[in-house]
Design a protein around this motif. Structure first.
Motif: not given
Length: 204
Positions: A131-141, A191-194
Motif C-alpha cells: 500500500p502507498h496511500p500518499v501517492v496519486s491514484r492517477r497519472p502522471p503521479g 510532491g510530484v508523485l501526487r
C-alpha cells in the motif's frame, strides 16, 4: 482468501494470508489505474465519475491496509479495520467485474482490448506490491512513483521471505525491510508523485 481472512484470528496465519492478498491486490490495482481507467475516461461519457468511484475504493484499501500494518495484533480496532478492508475489497471486485470491464468491452474493439490486456499484464508484473496511500491514484503521479516503489517493495518482499524461512537471517532481514519501508515512505512524499490526483479521492 478473503473469506479465510475474515474468519482467521490474528497471528502468523493471518499475516501470511494478508501478504498473499497484498501481492495480488496492489499490483492489480496499480495496473488498472495506469492502463484501464485512463481508457475508460477516454471512451465512456461518464468515465471520469466511474473511475473516481473505484479510485476512492482503492485509496480506502491503501489507507486501511496501512493502518492495519501499524496496529498491534491484540488491538481492539484491528478486527474493525480488517472487516472494513474485506468489505471494500469485495465492493471493488463487484464494481469492476459487473460494470467497469463489461462497459469497456462494449466501448472498444477486440484488437484494442488485446492491446490493453498486454499492457495491463506488463504493468501488473512490474508494479508496487504494497500500500502507498500518499501517492496519486492517477497519472502522471502514479506512473512516476512506479519504478522506485516497485524496486523497494519487491526487495522488501524478498527480505520478508528470508525472514520467514531463516531463523539465522530473520533479524537482519527484518531490520533491512523496515529500513526500506522508511525509504518508501520518503519517496511517497515527493510532491510530484501526487500530480494528477483528485482531491476527493483522499479521505483525510
Amino acid at each position: 482468501m478473503l473469506q479465510h481472512l475474515g474468519t482467521s484470528s490474528p497471528g502468523t496465519e493471518q499475516e501470511l494470508v494478508l501478504k498473499r492478498i497484498a501481492r495480488l491486490v496492489f499490483p492489480h490495482a496499480f495496473a488498472e489505474e495506469s492502463v484501464l481507467w485512463p481508457e475508460i475516461r477516454r471512451e465512456l461519457p461518464d468515465g471520469d465519475a466511474l473511475t473516481l468511484r473505484v479510485e476512492e475504493e482503492h485509496q480506502e484499501v491503501n489507507e486501511l491496509w496501512t493502518e492495519l500494518e501499524k496496529l498491534p495484533l491484540d488491538a481492539e480496532r484491528r478486527q474493525q479495520v480488517l472487516d472494513r478492508l474485506v468489505e471494500v475489497l469485495r465492493e471493488d471486485v463487484r464494481d469492476e467485474e459487473d460494470e467497469f470491464l463489461p462497459r469497456l468491452q462494449d466501448a472498444v474493439d477486440v484488437r484494442r482490448l488485446q492491446v490493453l490486456g498486454v499492457a495491463w499484464e506488463l504493468v501488473r508484473r512490474t508494479a508496487p506490491t504494497r500500500p502507498h496511500p500518499v501517492v496519486s491514484r492517477r497519472p502522471p503521479g502514479n506512473a512516476l512513483a512506479a519504478l522506485p516503489l516497485t524496486v523497494l517493495d519487491r526487495t522488501r518482499d524478498g527480505l520478508d521471505t528470508v525472514a520467514l524461512r531463516s531463523q539465522r537471517w530473520r533479524g537482519p532481514a527484518s531490520r533491512a525491510s523496515r529500513g526500506l519501508a522508511g525509504a518508501a515512505g520518503r519517496v511517497e512524499r515527493i510532491g510530484v508523485l501526487r500530480r494528477g490526483e483528485r482531491p476527493s479521492t483522499r479521505s483525510g
